[in-house]
Design a protein around this motif. Structure first.
Motif, PDB file in Angstrom:
ATOM      1  N   LEU A  71      -1.613 -33.760 -16.688  1.00 17.49           N
ATOM      2  CA  LEU A  71      -2.934 -34.123 -16.171  1.00 17.49           C
ATOM      3  C   LEU A  71      -3.815 -32.891 -16.011  1.00 17.49           C
ATOM      4  N   HIS A  72      -3.245 -31.814 -15.487  1.00 13.33           N
ATOM      5  CA  HIS A  72      -4.029 -30.585 -15.349  1.00 13.33           C
ATOM      6  C   HIS A  72      -4.394 -30.026 -16.716  1.00 13.33           C
ATOM      7  N   LEU A  73      -3.505 -30.196 -17.712  1.00 16.06           N
ATOM      8  CA  LEU A  73      -3.802 -29.759 -19.069  1.00 16.06           C
ATOM      9  C   LEU A  73      -5.015 -30.495 -19.627  1.00 16.06           C
ATOM     10  N   ILE A  74      -5.077 -31.800 -19.421  1.00 17.88           N
ATOM     11  CA  ILE A  74      -6.194 -32.597 -19.930  1.00 17.88           C
ATOM     12  C   ILE A  74      -7.485 -32.254 -19.206  1.00 17.88           C
ATOM     13  N   VAL A  75      -7.407 -32.155 -17.889  1.00 18.66           N
ATOM     14  CA  VAL A  75      -8.604 -31.814 -17.112  1.00 18.66           C
ATOM     15  C   VAL A  75      -9.088 -30.415 -17.481  1.00 18.66           C
ATOM     16  N   HIS A  76      -8.154 -29.490 -17.602  1.00 19.52           N
ATOM     17  CA  HIS A  76      -8.516 -28.114 -17.945  1.00 19.52           C
ATOM     18  C   HIS A  76      -9.256 -28.057 -19.289  1.00 19.52           C
ATOM     19  N   ALA A  77      -8.843 -28.861 -20.249  1.00 22.05           N
ATOM     20  CA  ALA A  77      -9.496 -28.851 -21.559  1.00 22.05           C
ATOM     21  C   ALA A  77     -10.959 -29.245 -21.457  1.00 22.05           C
ATOM     22  N   THR A  78     -11.267 -30.188 -20.573  1.00 20.44           N
ATOM     23  CA  THR A  78     -12.644 -30.679 -20.502  1.00 20.44           C
ATOM     24  C   THR A  78     -13.592 -29.681 -19.862  1.00 20.44           C
ATOM     25  N   PHE A  79     -13.089 -28.786 -18.989  1.00 22.62           N
ATOM     26  CA  PHE A  79     -14.013 -27.798 -18.418  1.00 22.62           C
ATOM     27  C   PHE A  79     -13.900 -26.419 -19.074  1.00 22.62           C
ATOM     28  N   LYS A  80     -12.764 -26.102 -19.713  1.00 17.62           N
ATOM     29  CA  LYS A  80     -12.656 -24.778 -20.330  1.00 17.62           C
ATOM     30  C   LYS A  80     -13.437 -24.707 -21.643  1.00 17.62           C
ATOM     31  N   ALA A  81     -13.421 -25.755 -22.443  1.00 13.91           N
ATOM     32  CA  ALA A  81     -14.141 -25.731 -23.714  1.00 13.91           C
ATOM     33  C   ALA A  81     -15.648 -25.510 -23.517  1.00 13.91           C
ATOM     34  N   PRO A  82     -16.333 -26.259 -22.635  1.00 13.31           N
ATOM     35  CA  PRO A  82     -17.766 -25.988 -22.467  1.00 13.31           C
ATOM     36  C   PRO A  82     -18.062 -24.609 -21.900  1.00 13.31           C
ATOM     37  N   LEU A  83     -17.161 -24.066 -21.088  1.00 12.64           N
ATOM     38  CA  LEU A  83     -17.385 -22.724 -20.565  1.00 12.64           C
ATOM     39  C   LEU A  83     -17.379 -21.691 -21.692  1.00 12.64           C
ATOM     40  N   PHE A  84     -16.443 -21.802 -22.609  1.00  7.44           N
ATOM     41  CA  PHE A  84     -16.421 -20.869 -23.736  1.00  7.44           C
ATOM     42  C   PHE A  84     -17.650 -21.049 -24.623  1.00  7.44           C
ATOM     43  N   LEU A  85     -18.052 -22.281 -24.858  1.00 11.49           N
ATOM     44  CA  LEU A  85     -19.219 -22.512 -25.705  1.00 11.49           C
ATOM     45  C   LEU A  85     -20.488 -21.979 -25.049  1.00 11.49           C
ATOM     46  N   SER A  86     -20.628 -22.182 -23.752  1.00 15.81           N
ATOM     47  CA  SER A  86     -21.812 -21.660 -23.062  1.00 15.81           C
ATOM     48  C   SER A  86     -21.779 -20.136 -23.017  1.00 15.81           C
ATOM     49  N   ALA A  87     -20.594 -19.546 -22.853  1.00 21.04           N
ATOM     50  CA  ALA A  87     -20.488 -18.088 -22.899  1.00 21.04           C
ATOM     51  C   ALA A  87     -20.884 -17.565 -24.280  1.00 21.04           C
ATOM     52  N   GLY A  88     -20.528 -18.318 -25.323  1.00 19.65           N
ATOM     53  CA  GLY A  88     -20.928 -17.915 -26.666  1.00 19.65           C
ATOM     54  C   GLY A  88     -22.429 -17.934 -26.850  1.00 19.65           C
ATOM     55  N   LEU A  89     -23.106 -18.949 -26.305  1.00 20.13           N
ATOM     56  CA  LEU A  89     -24.572 -18.998 -26.389  1.00 20.13           C
ATOM     57  C   LEU A  89     -25.192 -17.837 -25.618  1.00 20.13           C
ATOM     58  N   ALA A  90     -24.644 -17.528 -24.448  1.00 15.02           N
ATOM     59  CA  ALA A  90     -25.178 -16.422 -23.654  1.00 15.02           C
ATOM     60  C   ALA A  90     -24.972 -15.093 -24.371  1.00 15.02           C
ATOM     61  N   GLY A  91     -23.777 -14.904 -24.952  1.00 12.01           N
ATOM     62  CA  GLY A  91     -23.515 -13.673 -25.675  1.00 12.01           C
ATOM     63  C   GLY A  91     -24.416 -13.514 -26.887  1.00 12.01           C
ATOM     64  N   SER A  92     -24.669 -14.607 -27.604  1.00 14.19           N
ATOM     65  CA  SER A  92     -25.559 -14.550 -28.763  1.00 14.19           C
ATOM     66  C   SER A  92     -26.993 -14.251 -28.340  1.00 14.19           C
TER      67      SER A  92
END
Length: 638
Positions: free
Chosen positions: A311-332
């Motif tokens: 359950l923590h694996l599934i929940v973690h996937a839903t918040f970790k993926a957008p964090l990396f994508l938003s960090a990528g937009l900020a870095g760009s």
């Protein structure tokens, strides 16, 4: 229908897309939606109908796939997250090589699905190697920059070392049972049981970025942000925690397995939390948080609650993926991943809001899905011991601190130094994938309602642990302290981790240096020594033989010249003597033989003619005489 379609569809489609070359963003985005949408549909159908599949190679070797409750849930999660991440990649990443990147992300998804549906160690090993190969290719995507290829190789070799454990487990299980089926793990005893259990644990720890393998996750940040998002949320890194949760009932039978798993997870959760607090690189902070969060999952598995880990694996996937994508937009946007140089809240308010939804889940705040699953891990740890639960709470407080620091530095209000800069705002297609993931994160807040949580646990075929009010209160206190600490660090030490001792400690507390000194340099020295021995010792024999051969050839050639020349001279002398003899006697001999033969033949003929008188009685006398001669000969022979 067969369950093999679930991994094969994205795998084949992804390879096809990768070989097509670059296309327009709209075209690639449409292909990603179609392929991964179909994969998600297949996963839902397979989970609902309980699909299974078997591929028989021989009487003893077969590949099998089957859905268990945990695998069914993860099989649905993987394409759901991959769909949003891959679509974002098609709209945001550089156009050069975008077709290959899109195809490989889809292949990555198919390989992970094979890991999830595998029902034997051989099938698992095939999927395990495929996700490792995909991660290497994706991390090295911008291969023209040599550092990226070095980072891809570093990550590949680090995880490959851990894969040796899975190879050992496969061989030990087959040696003990004559089969690769998961069911055989529970029947093992003695050393083979230990090899299988701890071999799988070693391989899982390396994939999940647990200590001492954690530094490879920082090197993996060389890949595009979309690669980091998928790798950390739903594929390679998640595979480590998934396989332990999937096989926990059988693995925990090995002596000491639970305690060892807890020790690895807890050490990584605490170390990752400290490193996340010290990091000034946005993507590396999130990478450290991945190691820490998967450490919580290891703790839950070791404590005997694989369902909580899933359950923590599934929940973690839903918040970790957008964090990396938003960090990528900020870095760009600013051309750097330094957190102290971002503060893009006013320039990118919508992205800042979406990132905040994911950040509160990472922080483990109440009412969020991440907060709920983290509290379940605390409850699971409490069943193993209060002090273990307290250590997990400390890890939760560190999570709150680095999550707060990330959000305020990356998407906080700008200060005097960066308010006047021009920042390109991402387009709505770039934002859509993050928005989908943020909605998924928001939907998981429903887990705080007991009926929803119980239904989710029942779907996974597990029970939720019961916790005490004291532990819950302490956990919330640690989270609050972590948030306050994160705010304090942002206000007073915004550039923490950029330079000095904090920067050195932020690189996994010197673990990469230790690996270099204790492993890389000795192995390199050994390789150089082996190369020297090969050149000067092993090759000395062939070189000596070659020298002797050359000298022998020279000697033989000289001797050959002398012998041959002498033979030629003697042959010439003999030929001259033979010619003189032939000249003296040859003519007489050569003429005398035919002439003598002719005279002898004439004489015989003349005498024989005398027998031809024409009288019959003489002929009869010759015949009778001949008969007597024959009889005499036969009598003498008898």
């Amino acid at each position: 229908m067969t369950l093999w379609l679930l991994p094969l569809l994205p795998f084949i489609a992804g390879i096809t897309i990768a070989t097509m070359g670059d296309r327009s963003r709209a075209w690639l985005g449409t292909l990603a939606i179609v392929v991964l949408g179909a994969t998600l549909t297949l996963a839902l159908l397979a989970a609902a109908q309980g699909w299974s599949a078997t591929l028989i190679w021989s009487d003893t070797i077969r590949l099998s796939a089957e859905f268990m409750p945990i695998s069914a849930a993860v099989a649905v999660m993987v394409p759901a997250v991959a769909l949003a991440v891959t679509f974002h990649a098609t709209q945001h990443e550089e156009t050069r090589g975008l077709g290959r990147l899109t195809g490989l992300l889809i292949v990555f998804t198919g390989a992970m699905e094979l890991v999830v549906v595998a029902n034997d160690l051989l099938t698992l090993l095939i999927g395990w190697e495929l996700i490792g190969a995909c991660s290497w290719a994706l991390i090295s995507h911008k291969w023209r920059e040599i550092e990226n290829t070095h980072s891809g190789l570093y990550a590949f070799l680090m995880t490959r070392f851990g894969d040796l454990g899975l190879f050992a487990a496969v061989m030990a299980l087959f040696a003990a049972t004559g089969s690769f089926d998961y069911a055989g793990i529970a029947t093992l005893q003695g050393p083979l049981q230990w090899i299988v259990a701890y071999g799988i644990l070693l391989s899982a720890a390396s994939k999940a970025g647990q200590v001492p393998f954690a530094p490879w996750l920082f090197r993996a940040m060389a890949g595009p942000s979309s690669v980091s998002a998928l790798l950390h949320a739903a594929t390679l890194v998640a595979a480590g925690a998934y396989i332990l949760a999937r096989l926990q009932p059988s693995l925990t039978l090995a002596p000491g397995f639970g305690a060892t798993t807890i020790a690895i997870g807890l050490a990584t959760a605490l170390a990752g939390g400290v490193i996340g607090v010290l990091q000034n690189h946005a993507k590396r902070l999130l990478a450290a948080s991945t190691s820490a969060q998967l450490g919580f999952m290891f703790v839950a598995v070791g404590a005997g609650y694989p369902g909580v880990a899933a359950l923590h694996l599934i929940v973690h996937a839903t918040f970790k993926a957008p964090l990396f994508l938003s960090a990528g937009l900020a870095g760009s946007a600013i051309g750097s991943y330094r957190l102290d140089q971002m503060r893009l809240g006013q320039a990118m308010p919508f992205i800042a809001g979406l990132a905040a939804l994911a950040t509160v889940g990472l922080a483990g705040l109440p009412v969020t899905g991440g907060g709920w699953s983290k509290e379940e891990v605390v409850k699971a740890a409490e069943h193993a011991g209060f002090w273990l639960a307290l250590a997990v709470m400390i890890g939760g407080g560190l999570s709150a601190a680095y999550a707060t620091r990330f959000q305020l530095l990356a998407f906080g209000r700008c200060d005097e130094d960066n308010c006047d800069r021009e920042v390109s705002v991402p387009s709505w297609p770039e934002t859509l994938g993050i928005a989908i993931l943020a909605v998924m994160t928001l939907a998981l807040t429903m887990l705080w309602f007991s009926p929803v949580a119980d239904a989710a646990a029942a779907t996974l075929g597990s029970l939720l642990p019961k916790g005490t009010a004291l532990a819950f209160s302490l956990s919330l206190a640690f989270v609050a302290t972590g948030v306050a600490g994160g705010v304090y660090l942002v206000r007073h030490y915004p550039a923490l981790g950029a330079t000095g001792a904090a920067a050195a400690a932020s690189d996994w507390l010197g673990l990469p240096t230790l690996i270099t000194v204790a492993v890389v340099r000795p192995v390199d020295a050994l390789a150089r020594a082996a190369a020297w021995a090969d050149d000067h010792v092993i090759d000395a024999g062939p070189r000596g033989v070659a020298v002797l051969g050359r000298r022998g050839s020279t000697f033989i050639a000289a001797a050959d010249n002398q012998v041959v020349d002498q033979g030629i001279r003697w042959t010439a002398v003999f030929g001259d003597w033979l010619a003189r003899v032939s000249d003296r006697f040859g003519e007489a001999v050569s003429d005398g033989i035919p002439e003598g033969t002719a005279r002898l033949t004439g004489m015989i003929g003349h005498d024989l003619r005398r027998l031809q008188t024409g009288f019959s009685h003489r002929y009869y006398a010759y015949i009778i005489g001949g008969v007597f001669v024959v009889v005499a000969i036969l009598a003498a022979g008898a």
